[in-house]
Design a protein around this motif. Structure first.
Motif, PDB file in Angstrom:
ATOM      1  N   THR A 220     -17.296   2.512  10.311  1.00 35.55           N
ATOM      2  CA  THR A 220     -17.695   1.604   9.432  1.00 35.55           C
ATOM      3  C   THR A 220     -18.806   2.350   8.455  1.00 35.55           C
ATOM      4  OG1 THR A 220     -17.546  -0.079  11.362  1.00 35.55           O
ATOM      5  CG2 THR A 220     -18.952  -0.439   9.038  1.00 35.55           C
ATOM      6  N   PHE A 221     -18.332   1.968   7.115  1.00 38.68           N
ATOM      7  CA  PHE A 221     -19.148   2.525   5.850  1.00 38.68           C
ATOM      8  C   PHE A 221     -19.872   1.506   5.223  1.00 38.68           C
ATOM      9  CE2 PHE A 221     -15.658   5.225   6.968  1.00 38.68           C
ATOM     10  CZ  PHE A 221     -16.218   6.635   6.861  1.00 38.68           C
ATOM     11  N   GLU A 222     -21.198   1.266   5.303  1.00 34.87           N
ATOM     12  CA  GLU A 222     -21.983   0.081   4.959  1.00 34.87           C
ATOM     13  C   GLU A 222     -21.961   0.100   3.335  1.00 34.87           C
ATOM     14  OE1 GLU A 222     -23.127  -2.182   7.212  1.00 34.87           O
ATOM     15  OE2 GLU A 222     -22.397  -0.730   8.811  1.00 34.87           O
ATOM     16  N   ALA A 223     -22.326  -1.256   3.050  1.00 37.24           N
ATOM     17  CA  ALA A 223     -22.638  -1.552   1.713  1.00 37.24           C
ATOM     18  C   ALA A 223     -23.555  -0.869   0.816  1.00 37.24           C
ATOM     19  CB  ALA A 223     -22.582  -2.982   1.499  1.00 37.24           C
ATOM     20  N   GLY A 224     -23.564  -0.320  -0.181  1.00 33.97           N
ATOM     21  CA  GLY A 224     -24.596   0.231  -1.024  1.00 33.97           C
ATOM     22  C   GLY A 224     -24.427   1.524  -1.678  1.00 33.97           C
ATOM     23  N   GLU A 225     -23.018   1.992  -1.267  1.00 33.35           N
ATOM     24  CA  GLU A 225     -22.758   3.345  -2.052  1.00 33.35           C
ATOM     25  C   GLU A 225     -21.300   3.016  -2.426  1.00 33.35           C
ATOM     26  OE1 GLU A 225     -23.747   7.395  -0.497  1.00 33.35           O
ATOM     27  OE2 GLU A 225     -23.923   5.968   1.523  1.00 33.35           O
ATOM     28  N   THR A 226     -20.565   3.835  -3.596  1.00 34.54           N
ATOM     29  CA  THR A 226     -19.210   3.604  -4.005  1.00 34.54           C
ATOM     30  C   THR A 226     -18.594   4.615  -3.429  1.00 34.54           C
ATOM     31  OG1 THR A 226     -19.937   4.601  -6.019  1.00 34.54           O
ATOM     32  CG2 THR A 226     -20.010   2.138  -5.912  1.00 34.54           C
ATOM     33  N   ARG A 227     -19.148   5.960  -3.154  1.00 35.64           N
ATOM     34  CA  ARG A 227     -18.427   6.997  -2.950  1.00 35.64           C
ATOM     35  C   ARG A 227     -19.046   7.616  -1.384  1.00 35.64           C
ATOM     36  NH1 ARG A 227     -18.518  12.418  -3.687  1.00 35.64           N
ATOM     37  NH2 ARG A 227     -16.608  13.413  -3.394  1.00 35.64           N
ATOM     38  N   VAL A 228     -18.436   7.652  -0.452  1.00 36.58           N
ATOM     39  CA  VAL A 228     -19.334   8.271   0.681  1.00 36.58           C
ATOM     40  C   VAL A 228     -18.331   9.420   1.161  1.00 36.58           C
ATOM     41  CG1 VAL A 228     -19.859   7.745   3.268  1.00 36.58           C
ATOM     42  CG2 VAL A 228     -19.738   5.960   1.519  1.00 36.58           C
ATOM     43  N   ASP A 229     -19.297  10.560   1.321  1.00 40.80           N
ATOM     44  CA  ASP A 229     -18.584  11.845   1.983  1.00 40.80           C
ATOM     45  C   ASP A 229     -19.212  11.999   3.397  1.00 40.80           C
ATOM     46  OD1 ASP A 229     -17.198  13.971   1.926  1.00 40.80           O
ATOM     47  OD2 ASP A 229     -18.298  14.754  -0.041  1.00 40.80           O
ATOM     48  N   ARG A 230     -18.253  11.999   4.626  1.00 34.89           N
ATOM     49  CA  ARG A 230     -19.029  12.062   5.695  1.00 34.89           C
ATOM     50  C   ARG A 230     -18.239  12.942   6.634  1.00 34.89           C
ATOM     51  NH1 ARG A 230     -20.399   6.424   8.181  1.00 34.89           N
ATOM     52  NH2 ARG A 230     -21.687   6.338   6.383  1.00 34.89           N
ATOM     53  N   VAL A 231     -18.825  13.345   7.540  1.00 30.86           N
ATOM     54  CA  VAL A 231     -17.947  14.061   8.910  1.00 30.86           C
ATOM     55  C   VAL A 231     -18.292  12.909   9.906  1.00 30.86           C
ATOM     56  CG1 VAL A 231     -17.865  16.097  10.308  1.00 30.86           C
ATOM     57  CG2 VAL A 231     -18.188  16.387   7.834  1.00 30.86           C
ATOM     58  N   VAL A 232     -17.297  12.579  10.500  1.00 35.63           N
ATOM     59  CA  VAL A 232     -17.255  11.823  11.687  1.00 35.63           C
ATOM     60  C   VAL A 232     -16.635  12.574  12.916  1.00 35.63           C
ATOM     61  CG1 VAL A 232     -17.172   9.775  10.431  1.00 35.63           C
ATOM     62  CG2 VAL A 232     -15.065  10.807  11.167  1.00 35.63           C
ATOM     63  N   THR A 233     -17.017  12.215  14.038  1.00 38.86           N
ATOM     64  CA  THR A 233     -16.426  12.962  15.452  1.00 38.86           C
ATOM     65  C   THR A 233     -15.705  11.905  16.173  1.00 38.86           C
ATOM     66  OG1 THR A 233     -18.347  14.312  15.468  1.00 38.86           O
ATOM     67  CG2 THR A 233     -17.062  14.141  17.490  1.00 38.86           C
ATOM     68  N   LEU A 234     -14.444  12.214  16.470  1.00 39.57           N
ATOM     69  CA  LEU A 234     -13.428  11.325  17.311  1.00 39.57           C
ATOM     70  C   LEU A 234     -13.434  11.793  18.452  1.00 39.57           C
ATOM     71  CD1 LEU A 234     -11.124   9.159  17.092  1.00 39.57           C
ATOM     72  CD2 LEU A 234      -9.800  10.558  15.893  1.00 39.57           C
ATOM     73  N   GLU A 235     -13.682  10.995  19.516  1.00 41.02           N
ATOM     74  CA  GLU A 235     -13.468  11.398  20.909  1.00 41.02           C
ATOM     75  C   GLU A 235     -11.929  11.458  21.375  1.00 41.02           C
ATOM     76  OE1 GLU A 235     -15.935  10.778  23.619  1.00 41.02           O
ATOM     77  OE2 GLU A 235     -17.975  11.063  22.134  1.00 41.02           O
ATOM     78  N   THR A 236     -11.439  12.119  21.993  1.00 43.19           N
ATOM     79  CA  THR A 236     -10.228  12.135  22.450  1.00 43.19           C
ATOM     80  C   THR A 236      -9.950  12.335  24.017  1.00 43.19           C
ATOM     81  OG1 THR A 236     -10.038  14.837  22.756  1.00 43.19           O
ATOM     82  CG2 THR A 236      -9.524  13.423  20.305  1.00 43.19           C
ATOM     83  N   THR A 237      -8.669  12.093  24.418  1.00 46.27           N
ATOM     84  CA  THR A 237      -8.433  12.087  25.947  1.00 46.27           C
ATOM     85  C   THR A 237      -7.787  13.254  26.289  1.00 46.27           C
ATOM     86  OG1 THR A 237      -6.121  11.299  25.500  1.00 46.27           O
ATOM     87  CG2 THR A 237      -7.821   9.526  26.076  1.00 46.27           C
TER      88      THR A 237
END
Length: 134
Positions: A101-118
């Motif tokens: 989820t990318f919250e309201a307040g910015e028009t452009r978000v640049d983020r590194v996220v971590t995805l859990e895997t099996t």
């Protein structure tokens, strides 16, 4: 005044008038179709402005159970966006999926996220982005 024999001296005036009328009708139909197409493209462009779009810049596995993904998300500042990612192994089988989820307040978000895997993943794939429903 007598009429010349039919077909002897080219087409008659009534044939030319009928052809002109057919051309005008065909031109009007094509013109209306073109204007309708322009309106449709314009409406889709305007309605797209309220959507959320994202781009996966790069991804890399960081362990046997995690993948990092660099996302760039574009949206309106008053919209909360959600982007779905999935992790794939070497055989392209899905080994993880998550929503970010990318919250309201910015028009452009640049983020590194971590995805859990099996299990060990080879890459991440952006499934899609959309406005939050709540």
């Amino acid at each position: 005044m007598t009429q010349p024999p039919a077909g002897r001296y080219g087409r008659s005036v009534s044939d030319d008038a009928r052809k002109d009328r057919q051309l005008r009708v065909a031109g009007a139909v094509l013109g209306v179709g073109f204007i309708a197409l322009l309106c449709w493209f314009g409406f889709s462009y305007v309605s797209e402005a309220s959507t959320v779009s994202g781009e996966l810049i790069k991804s890399r596995p960081v362990s046997d159970t995690e993948v990092e993904a660099h996302l760039e998300v574009r949206k309106e500042s008053d919209v909360t966006g959600v982007c779905s990612l999935r992790a794939l192994d070497y055989d392209r089988a899905e080994v993880g999926r998550a929503d970010f989820t990318f919250e309201a307040g910015e028009t452009r978000v640049d983020r590194v996220v971590t995805l859990e895997t099996t299990r060990r993943a080879h890459a991440a794939q952006l499934v899609g982005c959309h406005p939050s429903e709540g």
